[in-house]
Design a protein around this motif. Structure first.
Motif, PDB file in Angstrom:
ATOM      1  N   UNK A   1       0.887  -1.176   0.011  1.00 36.35           N
ATOM      2  CA  UNK A   1       0.042  -0.017  -0.065  1.00 36.35           C
ATOM      3  C   UNK A   1       0.914   1.346  -0.036  1.00 36.35           C
ATOM      4  N   UNK A   2       0.420   2.254  -0.837  1.00 35.23           N
ATOM      5  CA  UNK A   2       1.183   3.580  -0.594  1.00 35.23           C
ATOM      6  C   UNK A   2       0.252   4.527  -0.375  1.00 35.23           C
ATOM      7  N   UNK A   3       0.853   5.735  -0.131  1.00 32.53           N
ATOM      8  CA  UNK A   3      -0.040   6.816   0.589  1.00 32.53           C
ATOM      9  C   UNK A   3      -0.653   7.577  -0.423  1.00 32.53           C
ATOM     10  N   UNK A   4      -0.039   7.592  -1.849  1.00 33.10           N
ATOM     11  CA  UNK A   4      -0.461   8.462  -2.901  1.00 33.10           C
ATOM     12  C   UNK A   4      -0.723   7.390  -4.149  1.00 33.10           C
ATOM     13  N   UNK A   5      -0.208   7.884  -5.281  1.00 33.56           N
ATOM     14  CA  UNK A   5      -0.542   7.064  -6.591  1.00 33.56           C
ATOM     15  C   UNK A   5       0.882   6.271  -6.870  1.00 33.56           C
ATOM     16  N   UNK A   6       1.606   6.396  -6.081  1.00 31.24           N
ATOM     17  CA  UNK A   6       2.924   5.442  -6.254  1.00 31.24           C
ATOM     18  C   UNK A   6       3.163   4.646  -5.136  1.00 31.24           C
ATOM     19  N   UNK A   7       4.179   3.636  -5.028  1.00 35.50           N
ATOM     20  CA  UNK A   7       4.274   2.780  -4.010  1.00 35.50           C
ATOM     21  C   UNK A   7       5.189   3.538  -2.750  1.00 35.50           C
ATOM     22  N   UNK A   8       5.873   4.436  -3.056  1.00 32.00           N
ATOM     23  CA  UNK A   8       6.664   5.047  -2.047  1.00 32.00           C
ATOM     24  C   UNK A   8       6.002   6.569  -1.741  1.00 32.00           C
ATOM     25  N   UNK A   9       6.099   6.839  -0.251  1.00 31.51           N
ATOM     26  CA  UNK A   9       6.205   5.872   0.894  1.00 31.51           C
ATOM     27  C   UNK A   9       5.225   4.955   0.802  1.00 31.51           C
ATOM     28  N   UNK A  10       5.360   3.476   1.254  1.00 31.76           N
ATOM     29  CA  UNK A  10       4.488   2.555   1.285  1.00 31.76           C
ATOM     30  C   UNK A  10       5.043   1.396   2.241  1.00 31.76           C
ATOM     31  N   UNK A  11       3.880   0.573   2.544  1.00 26.91           N
ATOM     32  CA  UNK A  11       4.142  -0.566   3.316  1.00 26.91           C
ATOM     33  C   UNK A  11       3.745  -1.946   2.692  1.00 26.91           C
TER      34      UNK A  11
END
Length: 382
Positions: free
Chosen positions: A172-182
């Motif tokens: 999961x990302x915070x926006x429309x990319x994987x970074x930052x993400x978990x």
């Protein structure tokens, strides 16, 4: 006869669904057969097909979007899925340490393959998803695989925010990319939660993301990497939670037919060098032809150097016999004289053959010589 009469009288769309279902069942049957074969077989004849190219060679009767040099990879647009292409593959490699300095390696892959070119919802979806997770330490390896079909919510991708998943495994990302993400993975015996952020630029491989893989055949893919990643999180191994931190490398690739007829597999290396640069080297092996070699050297300041066969020297030092009888080159000398790079690789563990539905040897490596380096090696088609 009765079966043929019934099928002849059904509307065309139902016949298509029927044969699509047969194709999906055949695909899963082939996958399971390959899985069993790869778990117990010895060497595959170099002149014959193998478990990898039987899945990744584009079938001539399917019509997918071609990979063409005129289309440049654009970010963040190309973080999304590309269902018009036959294959899509994410790789996540992480090197970690816990509070006591013990080292761990994480390998996570998320793979999509389409059985035909249609875009249909629900149970008629032609998309198949495969995901693998491998965690290794000096003393043990934990690994598991998941398979799912698309269209029914079991696996897939959404944008805004970014999410890819299969069952209860997800990124999961915070926006429309994987970074930052978990990255979150949970199994019966192990799991992880790793938070990943970028510490350097993305890298477009090849010609603005268009990566050729053969001198003569139109075999290519679109590809980009995030080789400068920092992460922290928790590994849960056999009921014990361990806080970890380290670095990671992510690569995404997609296309239609990742191998051509006669291609046997590839040898792929990624390194983080001690001068802060990132190096990726690939060698695609062919039946009765010289291999096709290419690579990318990138810096944290954003400089990217595309490497061709004339820039790279790759020499396997010897072959090692694995527990299943396969003989594979697990130690290499890799040189890029133009940039004064000369590396001798060493594996951390021998027992990293992964008998998944797309089987390969993949594991952490170190290297020394002109630089000290850490990285990962993937060998397929042996």
């Amino acid at each position: 006869m009765r079966f043929n009469m019934l099928q002849r009288n059904r509307p065309t769309k139902y016949r298509r669904r029927f044969f699509s279902s047969l194709l999906l069942m055949s695909f899963f049957g082939a996958i399971l057969g390959i899985w069993a074969y790869s778990s117990y077989s010895a060497d595959v004849d170099e002149k014959a097909g193998n478990e990898v190219n039987s899945i990744l060679v584009n079938e001539h009767f399917n019509v997918f979007e071609p990979v063409l040099p005129g289309r440049s990879v654009a970010l963040p647009r190309d973080f999304q899925f590309h269902p018009e292409y036959q294959h899509e593959w994410w790789h996540y490699f992480a090197s970690l340490k816990d509070d006591r300095g013990k080292q761990y390696s994480v390998q996570w892959s998320f793979f999509r393959v389409a059985t035909d070119e249609r875009e249909t919802p629900g149970w008629q979806s032609p998309q198949i998803y495969i995901s693998n997770i491998v965690i290794s330490s000096e003393s043990k390896v934990w690994k598991e695989q998941r398979l799912a079909r698309g269209g029914i919510g079991q696996a897939g991708m959404t944008n805004g925010p970014f999410r890819i998943w299969i069952d209860n495994w997800s990124w999961r990302g915070l926006g429309n990319t994987p970074f930052p993400g978990r990255l979150h993975v949970k199994t019966d015996s192990f799991g992880l939660e790793l938070n990943t952020v970028t510490k350097g630029p993305y890298v477009l491989n090849g010609d603005n993301g268009y990566q050729k893989k053969h001198d003569l055949l139109p075999i290519a893919s679109y590809s980009f990497s995030a080789p400068f990643l920092s992460l922290s999180g928790v590994l849960n191994l056999d009921g014990v939670a361990k806080k970890v931190a380290g670095t990671a490398w992510v690569n995404k690739e997609w296309g239609s037919g990742l191998l051509g007829m006669g291609q046997q597999g590839w040898d792929w290396f990624v390194f983080n060098l001690d001068d802060g640069t990132a190096l990726s080297i690939s060698r695609y092996r062919h039946n009765k032809q010289l291999p096709y070699v290419f690579g990318t050297l990138a810096t944290r300041s954003g400089q990217v150097y595309q490497l061709t066969e004339s820039d790279i020297s790759m020499k396997p030092l010897k072959k090692t016999t694995l527990f299943n009888g396969k003989r594979m080159p697990l130690q290499w000398v890799i040189s890029v004289p133009k940039y004064e790079i000369n590396l001798t690789t060493r594996i951390k563990r021998k027992d990293m053959w992964l008998p998944f539905v797309i089987p390969y040897w993949e594991g952490p490596i170190t290297a020394n010589g002109s630089h000290n380096a850490t990285g990962f090696m993937q060998l397929t088609g042996y």
